[in-house]
Design a protein around this motif. Structure first.
Motif, PDB file in Angstrom:
ATOM      1  N   GLN A  56     -61.987 -29.204  25.886  1.00 39.72           N
ATOM      2  CA  GLN A  56     -61.751 -29.230  24.448  1.00 39.72           C
ATOM      3  C   GLN A  56     -60.261 -29.199  24.134  1.00 39.72           C
ATOM      4  O   GLN A  56     -59.790 -29.893  23.224  1.00 39.72           O
ATOM      5  CB  GLN A  56     -62.445 -28.043  23.774  1.00 39.72           C
ATOM      6  N   THR A  59     -58.862 -32.563  24.842  1.00 39.53           N
ATOM      7  CA  THR A  59     -59.369 -33.513  23.859  1.00 39.53           C
ATOM      8  C   THR A  59     -58.669 -33.339  22.520  1.00 39.53           C
ATOM      9  O   THR A  59     -58.288 -34.316  21.867  1.00 39.53           O
ATOM     10  CB  THR A  59     -60.885 -33.320  23.682  1.00 39.53           C
ATOM     11  N   SER A 237     -62.416 -31.113  18.096  1.00 39.95           N
ATOM     12  CA  SER A 237     -63.571 -31.259  18.966  1.00 39.95           C
ATOM     13  C   SER A 237     -64.730 -30.383  18.532  1.00 39.95           C
ATOM     14  O   SER A 237     -65.886 -30.666  18.859  1.00 39.95           O
ATOM     15  CB  SER A 237     -63.179 -30.940  20.414  1.00 39.95           C
ATOM     16  N   ARG A 301     -62.080 -43.202  25.104  1.00 40.02           N
ATOM     17  CA  ARG A 301     -61.535 -41.874  24.886  1.00 40.02           C
ATOM     18  C   ARG A 301     -62.644 -40.862  24.642  1.00 40.02           C
ATOM     19  O   ARG A 301     -63.709 -41.199  24.130  1.00 40.02           O
ATOM     20  CB  ARG A 301     -60.588 -41.882  23.691  1.00 40.02           C
ATOM     21  N   ARG A 302     -62.400 -39.634  25.021  1.00 33.36           N
ATOM     22  CA  ARG A 302     -63.276 -38.499  24.763  1.00 33.36           C
ATOM     23  C   ARG A 302     -64.635 -38.634  25.451  1.00 33.36           C
ATOM     24  O   ARG A 302     -65.596 -37.961  25.087  1.00 33.36           O
ATOM     25  CB  ARG A 302     -63.446 -38.306  23.245  1.00 33.36           C
ATOM     26  N   PHE A 305     -65.583 -35.319  27.345  1.00 33.33           N
ATOM     27  CA  PHE A 305     -65.968 -34.264  26.412  1.00 33.33           C
ATOM     28  C   PHE A 305     -67.402 -34.461  25.936  1.00 33.33           C
ATOM     29  O   PHE A 305     -68.189 -33.509  25.883  1.00 33.33           O
ATOM     30  CB  PHE A 305     -65.009 -34.252  25.214  1.00 33.33           C
TER      31      PHE A 305
END
Length: 489
Positions: A56, A59, A237, A301-302, A305
């Motif tokens: 997190q 992110t 996040s 991206r991400r 997560f």
């Protein structure tokens, strides 16, 4: 007088392990070993939930994780992350300047709420000011976003911020609202009940009468502080994790409905299957009692997560993991067990995990056109914008709205309601109709647009007076986390 003897406890005994082995958490920043990326190493005592918190942090700093190795089996937690900044470059101290204030603010807010939030499945609480938060889930249909924002205007609610996802004909939306006349949170129980009833009626007006997944609920300012926008189009996040949870609650991992409500997203089940680009498989490691989850997907991206928070929210513990990306495709592998210590034994459980991970990865991907709008904030602005989009045959599949001062910054991902490709000349006519609202079009799928965005983003970085080291930010964040988790057995 009777003599009483008490055992002696050395006050430094609790710190004996740290005095022998060093601090319980070490963060190393290596900017020299690899030419095109920065290596972040985290070594710590194994704490429940630490992996998700570390991801997190990375992110929220808008870092791109290109490769990662994770090991947390036993009493020690060792992570290696290969990261780049949002422009795809190696990190420098300048990269951390813009995020240092935001990160330090989130530390203060989360520290103040650590004890109040003991549920590991609830995101950490972050104060967002004077508002009442409204959560909505249900069956999506063309024009629903417009109807929701129009309902808020009719109910005399000023929308300060809103985030909404649509996937597989399901909708999840979180909106922060205040009274349009007093600008104060709405705390009157009868008015809140009226708002919930009105919004429920709007969301339930769907062509699928069998759907019973509609939910509308509010959270007052005193207790709901886990949602916060971070500016520049990047959500915190914690907001994204809550949206993941809401989408999971309406079972968006199931195939879309075949009714008219889903025609704006997929013209048929065949098209739905053709759009799927994620593959998830589950094996077993019988020697150690692990289940091995393998995920292959398009890189973005991400991504890490989304995968990790879904596994955590489904109450699985990650003991080992590896992630690598070649720029276009990504490969992830996780060695997991359920929190009760067992592996995934039944075919039904395996199938559910595979479907949930596929949905978690694909629900963030928006194939539509991104419209960025900026205007003076006023009551009913979002209703007017979404109405114009609907009247021009555009359906919103994702929305991120926030207020900065007197300005309303909106990002809408839109698709043609019939599934056809959007004509850019048609978009120009929509821009003229929306004047004086400033509208920009960004097609993130086109490489030339992406290069233009990167070129425009570089000059916008402004020098700051205070300089912070990326290592200091990560160390302060993770060391704070290492003191607030319960050791795993």
């Amino acid at each position: 007088m009777q003599k009483v003897c008490w055992p002696y406890f050395d006050p430094d005994f609790d710190n004996l392990g740290e005095r022998i082995y060093g601090p319980p958490c070490r963060v190393y920043i290596d900017n020299d070993s690899i030419q095109d990326c920065t290596v972040v190493k985290v070594n710590s005592e194994n704490k429940q939930g630490l992996l998700l918190e570390v991801v997190q942090i990375l992110t929220d700093m808008n870092l791109i994780i290109t490769k990662s190795y994770i090991s947390s089996d036993g009493g020690w937690f060792m992570d290696v992350f290969h990261v780049k900044d949002e422009h795809g470059s190696k990190l420098t101290d300048k990269t951390a300047i813009g995020t240092s204030r935001r990160e330090s603010d989130s530390v203060k807010a989360s520290d103040a709420n650590e004890n109040a939030n003991n549920n590991p499945l609830e995101p950490p609480l972050i104060d967002h000011g004077e508002h009442t938060a409204i959560e909505m889930t249900g069956t999506d249909r063309p024009g629903l976003f417009s109807e929701i924002f129009a309902a808020f205007a009719d109910l005399h609610c000023n929308v300060l911020e809103a985030h909404a996802w649509s996937h597989n004909a399901r909708l999840a939306c979180i909106a922060y609202v205040s009274d349009d006349s007093t600008h104060a949170p709405i705390d009157d129980p009868s008015r809140l009940a009226s708002i919930e009833d009105h919004l429920s009626t709007v969301i339930r007006a769907t062509a699928d009468p069998a759907s019973n997944s509609t939910h509308v609920g509010h959270k007052e300012n005193e207790t709901d502080r886990f949602l916060a926008g971070q500016g520049k189009g990047c959500m915190n996040s914690n907001v994204e994790r809550r949206l993941h949870q809401l989408m999971l609650s309406v079972r968006d991992f199931d195939e879309p409905f075949c009714g008219a409500s889903s025609l704006s997203l997929f013209s048929s089940k065949v098209e739905y299957c053709e759009r799927k680009t994620t593959s998830v498989s589950i094996g077993s490691c019988e020697d150690r009692g692990y289940s091995i989850v393998t995920v292959k997907s398009k890189d973005r991206r991400r991504l890490m997560f989304d995968t990790i928070c879904t596994l955590i929210d489904m109450q699985y513990v990650i003991f080992h993991a590896a992630l690598r990306s070649d720029g276009a495709d990504a490969f992830q592998e996780y060695f997991i067990r359920h929190v009760d210590g067992r592996a995934l034994n039944t075919e039904g459980e395996k199938e559910r995990v595979m479907k949930c991970l596929e949905a978690a990865i694909e629900r963030r991907v928006c194939e539509g056109l991104k419209l960025e709008l900026c205007a003076e904030n006023r009551v009913g602005l979002l209703s007017d914008i979404s109405r114009v989009l609907r009247e021009n045959g555009l359906t919103v599949v994702r929305a991120d709205v926030e207020t900065q001062g007197q300005k309303s910054l909106n990002a809408f991902y839109v698709r043609d309601i019939s599934g056809n490709k959007i004509d850019m000349e048609f978009v120009e006519s929509v821009k003229k109709e929306m004047r004086p609202i400033h509208l920009e079009v960004k097609n993130e799928d086109r490489p030339e647009d992406r290069r233009e965005q990167l070129a425009l983003a570089a000059p916008q970085q402004q020098p700051q007076v205070h300089r912070f080291s990326l290592g200091e930010i990560l160390r302060s964040q993770i060391e704070r986390l290492s003191h607030n988790f319960v050791p795993t057995k």
